[in-house]
Design a protein around this motif. Structure first.
Motif, PDB file in Angstrom:
ATOM      1  N   LEU A 184      -6.956  -0.955  -0.212  1.00 10.85           N
ATOM      2  CA  LEU A 184      -5.699  -0.806   0.520  1.00 10.85           C
ATOM      3  C   LEU A 184      -4.758  -1.903   0.011  1.00 10.85           C
ATOM      4  N   VAL A 185      -3.670  -1.505  -0.638  1.00 14.00           N
ATOM      5  CA  VAL A 185      -2.799  -2.455  -1.312  1.00 14.00           C
ATOM      6  C   VAL A 185      -1.831  -3.135  -0.341  1.00 14.00           C
ATOM      7  N   SER A 186      -1.353  -2.418   0.670  1.00 14.31           N
ATOM      8  CA  SER A 186      -0.463  -2.991   1.686  1.00 14.31           C
ATOM      9  C   SER A 186      -0.974  -2.597   3.065  1.00 14.31           C
ATOM     10  N   ALA A 187      -0.947  -3.534   3.981  1.00 14.05           N
ATOM     11  CA  ALA A 187      -1.457  -3.287   5.333  1.00 14.05           C
ATOM     12  C   ALA A 187      -0.579  -2.313   6.114  1.00 14.05           C
ATOM     13  N   ARG A 188       0.690  -2.142   5.675  1.00 16.71           N
ATOM     14  CA  ARG A 188       1.604  -1.211   6.330  1.00 16.71           C
ATOM     15  C   ARG A 188       2.571  -0.680   5.298  1.00 16.71           C
ATOM     16  N   TYR A 189       3.257   0.400   5.654  1.00 15.39           N
ATOM     17  CA  TYR A 189       4.245   0.961   4.743  1.00 15.39           C
ATOM     18  C   TYR A 189       5.401  -0.015   4.571  1.00 15.39           C
ATOM     19  N   THR A 190       5.834  -0.195   3.336  1.00 14.17           N
ATOM     20  CA  THR A 190       7.078  -0.905   3.012  1.00 14.17           C
ATOM     21  C   THR A 190       7.776  -0.083   1.933  1.00 14.17           C
ATOM     22  N   PRO A 191       9.062  -0.319   1.712  1.00 17.83           N
ATOM     23  CA  PRO A 191       9.746   0.424   0.648  1.00 17.83           C
ATOM     24  C   PRO A 191       9.148   0.190  -0.749  1.00 17.83           C
ATOM     25  N   TYR A 192       8.355  -0.856  -0.899  1.00 17.44           N
ATOM     26  CA  TYR A 192       7.821  -1.206  -2.219  1.00 17.44           C
ATOM     27  C   TYR A 192       6.315  -1.038  -2.342  1.00 17.44           C
ATOM     28  N   CYS A 193       5.661  -0.510  -1.327  1.00 16.71           N
ATOM     29  CA  CYS A 193       4.195  -0.449  -1.382  1.00 16.71           C
ATOM     30  C   CYS A 193       3.683   0.484  -2.480  1.00 16.71           C
ATOM     31  N   MET A 194       4.432   1.537  -2.813  1.00 14.44           N
ATOM     32  CA  MET A 194       3.992   2.438  -3.883  1.00 14.44           C
ATOM     33  C   MET A 194       4.036   1.717  -5.233  1.00 14.44           C
ATOM     34  N   GLN A 195       5.117   0.963  -5.481  1.00 11.28           N
ATOM     35  CA  GLN A 195       5.202   0.193  -6.728  1.00 11.28           C
ATOM     36  C   GLN A 195       4.137  -0.902  -6.763  1.00 11.28           C
ATOM     37  N   ARG A 196       3.868  -1.506  -5.626  1.00 11.54           N
ATOM     38  CA  ARG A 196       2.816  -2.526  -5.566  1.00 11.54           C
ATOM     39  C   ARG A 196       1.463  -1.903  -5.929  1.00 11.54           C
ATOM     40  N   ARG A 197       1.183  -0.691  -5.413  1.00  7.94           N
ATOM     41  CA  ARG A 197      -0.036   0.037  -5.760  1.00  7.94           C
ATOM     42  C   ARG A 197      -0.091   0.310  -7.247  1.00  7.94           C
TER      43      ARG A 197
END
Length: 171
Positions: free
Chosen positions: A112-125
């Motif tokens: 799990l790359v981000s604990a919650r949705y953020t506008p950048y979580c897809m790029q972080r993944r």
């Protein structure tokens, strides 16, 4: 952390950018799935044993299914679901959510790359997957978006890319 030398990740479009949308029986889709499976087999032959998948609708799920099929045929294959946030599949159709859950459960690892949705979580993944891979397989149509971003990031990190151009013309 698994070795970058033996790992492969994937990027590709979601159904909204695919000419066949959700029609996985379309000849172009079936052709892409065969080319993804062939690229996964080639990556295995070149030494890749760990495969990372971003688990998005469309091409990511095709890739995950191809790697899980490879794992049935070849020894030493592991599959990692790189999930951008816990709510990734919440708005999907019931059938696609069930497919997603089945595929995540079949994976050997879940990150799990981000604990919650953020506008950048897809790029972080996407960056996480590239940073843990020596090879990126891409199904790309040349348009701006997340797939292009991931390919550019991979190039900046010196990760090899196998490009599987999308066939856009009608069957």
């Amino acid at each position: 952390m698994r070795s970058r030398q033996i790992s492969c990740c994937f990027t590709g479009h979601r159904p909204g950018k695919l000419p066949w949308r959700y029609d996985e029986e379309d000849r172009r889709c079936l052709s892409l799935k065969r080319r993804i499976a062939d690229a996964v087999d080639a990556a295995y032959e070149e030494g890749c044993r760990h495969f990372l998948c971003g688990m998005a609708l469309g091409c990511d799920l095709y890739f995950c299914e191809a790697v899980l099929a490879l794992r049935e045929r070849r020894p030493g294959v592991t599959v990692e679901a790189a999930i951008p946030c816990p709510t990734q599949a919440d708005a999907w159709s019931p059938g696609q959510r069930a497919r997603y859950r089945r595929l995540v459960e079949a994976c050997d690892f879940e990150t799990l790359v981000s604990a919650r949705y953020t506008p950048y979580c897809m790029q972080r993944r996407d960056r996480y997957m590239v940073d843990h891979s020596s090879l990126l397989i891409a199904a790309f149509d040349g348009t701006p978006g997340g797939t292009q971003y991931t390919m550019q990031y991979a190039m900046s990190r010196g990760v090899s890319i196998v490009d599987l151009p999308l066939i856009l013309e009608a069957p």
